[in-house]
Motif scaffolding. Structure first.
Motif, PDB file in Angstrom:
ATOM      1  N   GLU A   1       0.818  -1.198   0.000  1.00 38.25           N
ATOM      2  CA  GLU A   1       0.000   0.000   0.000  1.00 38.25           C
ATOM      3  C   GLU A   1       0.860   1.259   0.000  1.00 38.25           C
ATOM      4  N   GLU A   2       2.053   1.204   0.589  1.00 32.87           N
ATOM      5  CA  GLU A   2       2.850   2.405   0.787  1.00 32.87           C
ATOM      6  C   GLU A   2       4.074   2.422  -0.131  1.00 32.87           C
ATOM      7  N   GLN A   3       5.011   3.327   0.183  1.00 30.69           N
ATOM      8  CA  GLN A   3       6.232   3.496  -0.600  1.00 30.69           C
ATOM      9  C   GLN A   3       7.040   2.199  -0.653  1.00 30.69           C
ATOM     10  N   VAL A   4       7.567   1.879  -1.857  1.00 32.95           N
ATOM     11  CA  VAL A   4       8.403   0.697  -2.032  1.00 32.95           C
ATOM     12  C   VAL A   4       9.827   1.141  -2.317  1.00 32.95           C
ATOM     13  N   ASP A   5      10.779   0.711  -1.482  1.00 32.39           N
ATOM     14  CA  ASP A   5      12.198   1.001  -1.674  1.00 32.39           C
ATOM     15  C   ASP A   5      12.949  -0.318  -1.765  1.00 32.39           C
ATOM     16  N   ILE A   6      13.585  -0.581  -2.919  1.00 32.66           N
ATOM     17  CA  ILE A   6      14.285  -1.849  -3.100  1.00 32.66           C
ATOM     18  C   ILE A   6      15.658  -1.606  -3.703  1.00 32.66           C
ATOM     19  N   GLU A   7      16.560  -2.580  -3.527  1.00 34.84           N
ATOM     20  CA  GLU A   7      17.862  -2.520  -4.165  1.00 34.84           C
ATOM     21  C   GLU A   7      18.458  -3.923  -4.281  1.00 34.84           C
ATOM     22  N   GLU A   8      19.344  -4.042  -5.291  1.00 31.23           N
ATOM     23  CA  GLU A   8      20.093  -5.294  -5.504  1.00 31.23           C
ATOM     24  C   GLU A   8      19.185  -6.510  -5.675  1.00 31.23           C
ATOM     25  N   ILE A   9      18.145  -6.366  -6.514  1.00 32.05           N
ATOM     26  CA  ILE A   9      17.268  -7.495  -6.840  1.00 32.05           C
ATOM     27  C   ILE A   9      17.477  -7.866  -8.306  1.00 32.05           C
ATOM     28  N   SER A  10      17.692  -9.150  -8.591  1.00 29.68           N
ATOM     29  CA  SER A  10      17.974  -9.578  -9.959  1.00 29.68           C
ATOM     30  C   SER A  10      16.936 -10.537 -10.528  1.00 29.68           C
ATOM     31  N   GLU A  11      15.971 -10.990  -9.722  1.00 27.46           N
ATOM     32  CA  GLU A  11      15.010 -11.960 -10.229  1.00 27.46           C
ATOM     33  C   GLU A  11      13.808 -11.268 -10.877  1.00 27.46           C
ATOM     34  N   HIS A  12      13.072 -12.036 -11.711  1.00 27.35           N
ATOM     35  CA  HIS A  12      11.843 -11.547 -12.344  1.00 27.35           C
ATOM     36  C   HIS A  12      10.786 -11.341 -11.269  1.00 27.35           C
ATOM     37  N   ILE A  13      10.259 -10.114 -11.165  1.00 25.12           N
ATOM     38  CA  ILE A  13       9.263  -9.828 -10.142  1.00 25.12           C
ATOM     39  C   ILE A  13       8.418  -8.633 -10.577  1.00 25.12           C
ATOM     40  N   ASP A  14       7.107  -8.697 -10.286  1.00 25.85           N
ATOM     41  CA  ASP A  14       6.201  -7.573 -10.491  1.00 25.85           C
ATOM     42  C   ASP A  14       6.081  -6.814  -9.175  1.00 25.85           C
ATOM     43  N   ILE A  15       6.174  -5.468  -9.231  1.00 24.09           N
ATOM     44  CA  ILE A  15       6.105  -4.661  -8.017  1.00 24.09           C
ATOM     45  C   ILE A  15       5.043  -3.581  -8.190  1.00 24.09           C
ATOM     46  N   THR A  16       4.153  -3.471  -7.212  1.00 26.86           N
ATOM     47  CA  THR A  16       3.079  -2.473  -7.249  1.00 26.86           C
ATOM     48  C   THR A  16       3.017  -1.725  -5.927  1.00 26.86           C
ATOM     49  N   SER A  17       2.986  -0.388  -6.005  1.00 22.64           N
ATOM     50  CA  SER A  17       2.700   0.447  -4.844  1.00 22.64           C
ATOM     51  C   SER A  17       1.317   1.052  -5.073  1.00 22.64           C
ATOM     52  N   VAL A  18       0.369   0.672  -4.237  1.00 20.76           N
ATOM     53  CA  VAL A  18      -1.026   1.042  -4.477  1.00 20.76           C
ATOM     54  C   VAL A  18      -1.262   2.535  -4.303  1.00 20.76           C
ATOM     55  N   PHE A  19      -0.675   3.150  -3.264  1.00 21.17           N
ATOM     56  CA  PHE A  19      -0.959   4.544  -2.960  1.00 21.17           C
ATOM     57  C   PHE A  19       0.260   5.466  -3.058  1.00 21.17           C
ATOM     58  N   GLU A  20       1.489   4.934  -3.045  1.00 19.01           N
ATOM     59  CA  GLU A  20       2.680   5.768  -3.025  1.00 19.01           C
ATOM     60  C   GLU A  20       3.547   5.526  -4.270  1.00 19.01           C
ATOM     61  N   GLY A  21       4.882   5.620  -4.132  1.00 21.72           N
ATOM     62  CA  GLY A  21       5.781   5.489  -5.261  1.00 21.72           C
ATOM     63  C   GLY A  21       6.761   4.334  -5.094  1.00 21.72           C
ATOM     64  N   ILE A  22       7.720   4.273  -6.025  1.00 27.18           N
ATOM     65  CA  ILE A  22       8.739   3.219  -6.011  1.00 27.18           C
ATOM     66  C   ILE A  22      10.106   3.858  -6.226  1.00 27.18           C
ATOM     67  N   THR A  23      11.067   3.442  -5.411  1.00 28.57           N
ATOM     68  CA  THR A  23      12.472   3.796  -5.612  1.00 28.57           C
ATOM     69  C   THR A  23      13.266   2.499  -5.680  1.00 28.57           C
TER      70      THR A  23
END
Length: 323
Positions: free
Chosen positions: A123-145
C-alpha cells in the motif's frame, strides 16, 4: 516540488559546469567543458581536440606555457575522458535522486506467485535494491524507488517512480512522474515507460515512452517512440518517432509545441530519424486549429514532420539540420 523539464536539465548542466571548473576540466581556449580532450605530450597541458587543432593553424605554441609542439604530439587523454564520465554520472545522480534515510519497509499486503512470477503488492512506498530476479512490483498509494535491480518485470505505482541502474519490462506511474538513470557503460533498458506527469531519462533505452499530460526529457538515451505534451527535450539522444501534442499559452490563439535539442557537453549528437507527428491540444474547440512547432538547439532531423488535424508552421534554429 514540481519543476519544468527545462529547469531540470538546466540545473544539471549548470552544476556540471561548476564542478568541471573546480576540477580543472575546462578548456582554456573555449572556456567550456572539455570535448574530446587531448593532451600535449610536450608540456602535458590539455585542451579540446578541435580547439588545439584550430589554435595550431595560427600558432604552434601551447596557449598556456608557450612551448612549441608538433601535430603528432597531440594525443587523446583517456584520464580526462574518465574523469568527465565519472563526474557526469555523479551530477546526474545528485540531480535526479535526493538521498533519504532508509525507513522500515511496510509489510506487503500480498505476496504471491502466478505462473512462476513473484508479485509484491504494497500500500505504501516501495524502496528496493540489488534485486535480480523476475518480479512484479506495485505500490497502491505511493511510489517506487529502486537501485541496482536487473530483470524486473512490471513496476506500477500511483506516485513518483525513481530508478537508478534498473532494467524492467514496463514502468507506469498512474498519477505522477518517472525519473530513470542508467550508466554510460550499460543503458537501463525498458520496453514501456508511461507516466501522467513528466518523464526524465538518462542513459536509458526504451521501445515506448509516453507522458499523458506533460513533457519528456532524455539525455544520452535511445528511444524508439516518444509521446508527450508540450515539449520533448533531447541531449545527446537518438529517437525514431515522436508524437507531440501542442498546448495553448495564455492569451495566444496559436497552439505551441517545442522540440528542444540541447547541445551535449561530450559532443553526442541529437538525432530524430523517423516521423514527427504534431497534434492539436486535447482541449481545442477549433475544427482545424493553428499550431506552431519550434525546433531549438542543435541536431539532425532526417524523417518527416506532419501536422495532424491542424494547420502547422515550423520555426527552426539555424543549427537544426533537416533532411
Amino acid at each position: 516540488m514540481e519543476c519544468s523539464t527545462k529547469v531540470f536539465m538546466t540545473n544539471m548542466e549548470e552544476l556540471f559546469s561548476e564542478q568541471c571548473v573546480d576540477k580543472d576540466l575546462e578548456c582554456i581556449i573555449c572556456m567550456e567543458t572539455f570535448t574530446n580532450p587531448h593532451i600535449l605530450i610536450s608540456c602535458f597541458h590539455v585542451f579540446c581536440r578541435d580547439c588545439i587543432d584550430d589554435c595550431r593553424t595560427r600558432d604552434s605554441k601551447c596557449p598556456i606555457c608557450r612551448i612549441e609542439f608538433e601535430a603528432e604530439q597531440i594525443i587523446p587523454s583517456p584520464e580526462h575522458e574518465k574523469l568527465l564520465a565519472e563526474l557526469t554520472q555523479d551530477i546526474i545522480k545528485k540531480t535526479l535522486i535526493t538521498e533519504k534515510p532508509k525507513e522500515k519497509q511496510p509489510a506487503p499486503v500480498e505476496s504471491k506467485s502466478s505462473d512462476g512470477i513473484e508479485e509484491l503488492l504494497l500500500e505504501e512506498q516501495v524502496d528496493i535494491e540489488e534485486i535480480s530476479e523476475h518480479i512484479d512490483i506495485t505500490s497502491v498509494f505511493e511510489g517506487i524507488t529502486a537501485l541496482n535491480c536487473s530483470n524486473l518485470r512490471n513496476l506500477s505505482a500511483r506516485g513518483e517512480i525513481r530508478l537508478i541502474n534498473v532494467s524492467a519490462n514496463s514502468v507506469i506511474s498512474h498519477k505522477n512522474k518517472i525519473l530513470i538513470m542508467g550508466s554510460p557503460k550499460r543503458l537501463s533498458a525498458f520496453k514501456k515507460i508511461e507516466a501522467k506527469k513528466k518523464i526524465c531519462l538518462v542513459f536509458t533505452s526504451s521501445d515506448y515512452v509516453k507522458s499523458r499530460k506533460s513533457t519528456v526529457a532524455t539525455r544520452c538515451s535511445q528511444i524508439k517512440y516518444i509521446e508527450a505534451v508540450k515539449e520533448v527535450t533531447l541531449s545527446g539522444s537518438t529517437v525514431s518517432n515522436i508524437t507531440l501534442e501542442a498546448y495553448f499559452e495564455e492569451e495566444n490563439p496559436i497552439a505551441q509545441a517545442t522540440l528542444d535539442l540541447i547541445k551535449h557537453d561530450e559532443g553526442r549528437e541529437n538525432r530524430i530519424e523517423g516521423l514527427i507527428s504534431i497534434i492539436p491540444p486535447e482541449n481545442s474547440d477549433a475544427r482545424n486549429p493553428r499550431v506552431q512547432l519550434s525546433i531549438t538547439g542543435k541536431g539532425f532531423i532526417t524523417g518527416k514532420i506532419q501536422f495532424v488535424n491542424c494547420r502547422g508552421e515550423i520555426r527552426s534554429s539555424e543549427k537544426i539540420i533537416l533532411s
